[in-house]
Design a protein around this motif. Structure first.
Motif, mmCIF file in Angstrom:
data_model
loop_
_atom_site.group_PDB
_atom_site.id
_atom_site.type_symbol
_atom_site.label_atom_id
_atom_site.label_comp_id
_atom_site.label_asym_id
_atom_site.label_seq_id
_atom_site.Cartn_x
_atom_site.Cartn_y
_atom_site.Cartn_z
ATOM 1 N N ARG A 145 49.834 50.401 18.181
ATOM 2 C CA ARG A 145 50.940 49.434 18.525
ATOM 3 C C ARG A 145 51.556 49.311 20.012
ATOM 4 O O ARG A 145 51.565 48.350 20.458
ATOM 5 N N SER A 146 51.773 50.541 20.217
ATOM 6 C CA SER A 146 52.580 50.847 21.553
ATOM 7 C C SER A 146 51.798 50.561 22.715
ATOM 8 O O SER A 146 51.958 49.883 23.575
ATOM 9 N N ILE A 147 50.390 50.975 22.378
ATOM 10 C CA ILE A 147 49.322 50.702 23.472
ATOM 11 C C ILE A 147 49.132 49.258 23.814
ATOM 12 O O ILE A 147 49.200 48.578 24.664
ATOM 13 N N ARG A 148 49.174 48.255 22.736
ATOM 14 C CA ARG A 148 48.895 47.062 22.558
ATOM 15 C C ARG A 148 50.213 46.316 23.300
ATOM 16 O O ARG A 148 49.989 45.335 24.344
ATOM 17 N N ARG A 149 51.439 46.788 23.111
ATOM 18 C CA ARG A 149 52.567 46.068 23.774
ATOM 19 C C ARG A 149 52.645 46.584 25.109
ATOM 20 O O ARG A 149 52.945 45.442 25.931
ATOM 21 N N LEU A 150 52.171 47.809 25.569
ATOM 22 C CA LEU A 150 52.066 48.086 26.950
ATOM 23 C C LEU A 150 51.062 47.340 27.834
ATOM 24 O O LEU A 150 51.417 46.605 29.001
ATOM 25 N N ALA A 151 50.146 46.967 27.037
ATOM 26 C CA ALA A 151 48.800 46.157 27.680
ATOM 27 C C ALA A 151 49.179 44.879 27.732
ATOM 28 O O ALA A 151 49.054 44.134 28.731
ATOM 29 N N ARG A 152 49.978 44.051 26.721
ATOM 30 C CA ARG A 152 50.348 42.992 26.881
ATOM 31 C C ARG A 152 51.556 42.630 28.060
ATOM 32 O O ARG A 152 51.693 41.584 28.723
ATOM 33 N N ALA A 153 52.254 43.617 28.322
ATOM 34 C CA ALA A 153 53.325 43.563 29.024
ATOM 35 C C ALA A 153 52.530 43.555 30.755
ATOM 36 O O ALA A 153 53.057 42.843 31.444
ATOM 37 N N ALA A 154 51.789 44.435 30.599
ATOM 38 C CA ALA A 154 50.848 44.630 32.103
ATOM 39 C C ALA A 154 49.914 43.133 32.286
ATOM 40 O O ALA A 154 49.679 42.681 33.213
ATOM 41 N N GLY A 155 49.425 42.738 31.155
ATOM 42 C CA GLY A 155 48.714 41.686 31.174
ATOM 43 C C GLY A 155 49.626 40.146 31.552
ATOM 44 O O GLY A 155 49.329 39.304 32.138
ATOM 45 N N ALA A 156 50.740 40.228 31.157
ATOM 46 C CA ALA A 156 51.844 39.127 31.198
ATOM 47 C C ALA A 156 52.147 38.970 32.920
ATOM 48 O O ALA A 156 52.164 38.029 33.553
ATOM 49 N N GLN A 157 52.022 40.142 33.666
ATOM 50 C CA GLN A 157 52.095 40.082 34.973
ATOM 51 C C GLN A 157 50.961 39.148 35.936
ATOM 52 O O GLN A 157 51.282 38.907 37.184
ATOM 53 N N GLU A 158 49.935 39.217 35.046
ATOM 54 C CA GLU A 158 48.823 38.598 35.593
ATOM 55 C C GLU A 158 48.571 37.061 34.961
ATOM 56 O O GLU A 158 47.507 36.606 35.137
ATOM 57 N N ASP A 159 49.398 36.704 34.005
ATOM 58 C CA ASP A 159 49.579 35.635 33.344
ATOM 59 C C ASP A 159 47.997 35.590 32.264
ATOM 60 O O ASP A 159 47.538 34.626 32.080
ATOM 61 N N VAL A 160 47.862 36.703 31.871
ATOM 62 C CA VAL A 160 46.713 36.967 30.950
ATOM 63 C C VAL A 160 47.219 37.448 29.429
ATOM 64 O O VAL A 160 48.333 38.641 29.444
ATOM 65 N N ILE A 161 46.742 36.850 28.505
ATOM 66 C CA ILE A 161 46.978 37.484 26.912
ATOM 67 C C ILE A 161 45.996 38.527 26.674
ATOM 68 O O ILE A 161 44.921 38.303 27.048
ATOM 69 N N VAL A 162 46.529 39.754 26.587
ATOM 70 C CA VAL A 162 45.724 40.919 26.084
ATOM 71 C C VAL A 162 45.586 41.247 24.790
ATOM 72 O O VAL A 162 46.554 41.336 24.275
ATOM 73 N N ASP A 163 44.655 41.485 24.314
ATOM 74 C CA ASP A 163 44.427 42.090 22.732
ATOM 75 C C ASP A 163 43.458 43.464 23.006
ATOM 76 O O ASP A 163 42.680 43.551 23.833
ATOM 77 N N VAL A 164 44.145 44.405 22.096
ATOM 78 C CA VAL A 164 43.496 45.984 22.310
ATOM 79 C C VAL A 164 42.705 46.082 21.184
ATOM 80 O O VAL A 164 43.626 46.302 19.875
ATOM 81 N N GLU A 165 41.733 46.631 20.966
ATOM 82 C CA GLU A 165 40.989 47.412 19.857
ATOM 83 C C GLU A 165 40.597 48.499 20.048
ATOM 84 O O GLU A 165 40.128 48.819 21.201
ATOM 85 N N VAL A 166 40.255 49.312 19.029
ATOM 86 C CA VAL A 166 39.805 50.640 19.006
ATOM 87 C C VAL A 166 38.413 50.620 18.340
ATOM 88 O O VAL A 166 38.078 50.195 17.318
ATOM 89 N N ALA A 167 37.489 51.450 19.036
ATOM 90 C CA ALA A 167 36.059 51.471 18.433
ATOM 91 C C ALA A 167 35.716 52.817 18.493
ATOM 92 O O ALA A 167 36.080 53.591 19.444
ATOM 93 N N GLY A 168 35.221 53.484 17.307
ATOM 94 C CA GLY A 168 34.963 54.883 17.285
ATOM 95 C C GLY A 168 33.678 55.182 18.058
ATOM 96 O O GLY A 168 32.761 55.464 18.535
#
Length: 92
Positions: free
Chosen positions: A69-92
């Motif tokens: 959840r924290s990684i997703r929040r940080l990724a969305r904030a970084a994406g917002a700087q580029e006007d991009v919506i970011v979704d993060v998933e984990v694959a094993g």
């Protein structure tokens, strides 16, 4: 050349992908196995999939999902700087 013309070769969400790569590699026991797949869903939406060693998936998700959840929040904030919506998933 204007700024819009110069953005032809820009990968959407590269800042977010680099941030997720850095955070994930700091959390796992085998950082060399971390790979971030960047899939463009729409013009302004990307999906980042963290691929890691199966033993490290739990470290990336965390108890009750707090870490991912924290990684997703940080990724969305970084994406917002580029006007991009970011979704993060984990694959094993």
């Amino acid at each position: 050349m204007t700024e819009e013309e110069n953005q032809g070769n820009v990968i959407p969400g590269i800042k977010a992908a680099d941030l997720v790569q850095y955070i994930a590699s700091q959390l796992v026991t085998e950082p060399d196995t971390i790979f971030i797949e960047n899939e463009q869903i729409d013009d302004n939406k990307i999906k980042l999939t963290i691929e890691s060693h199966p033993d490290d998936v739990g470290r990336l998700i965390g108890k009750k999902g707090y870490v991912i959840r924290s990684i997703r929040r940080l990724a969305r904030a970084a994406g917002a700087q580029e006007d991009v919506i970011v979704d993060v998933e984990v694959a094993g």
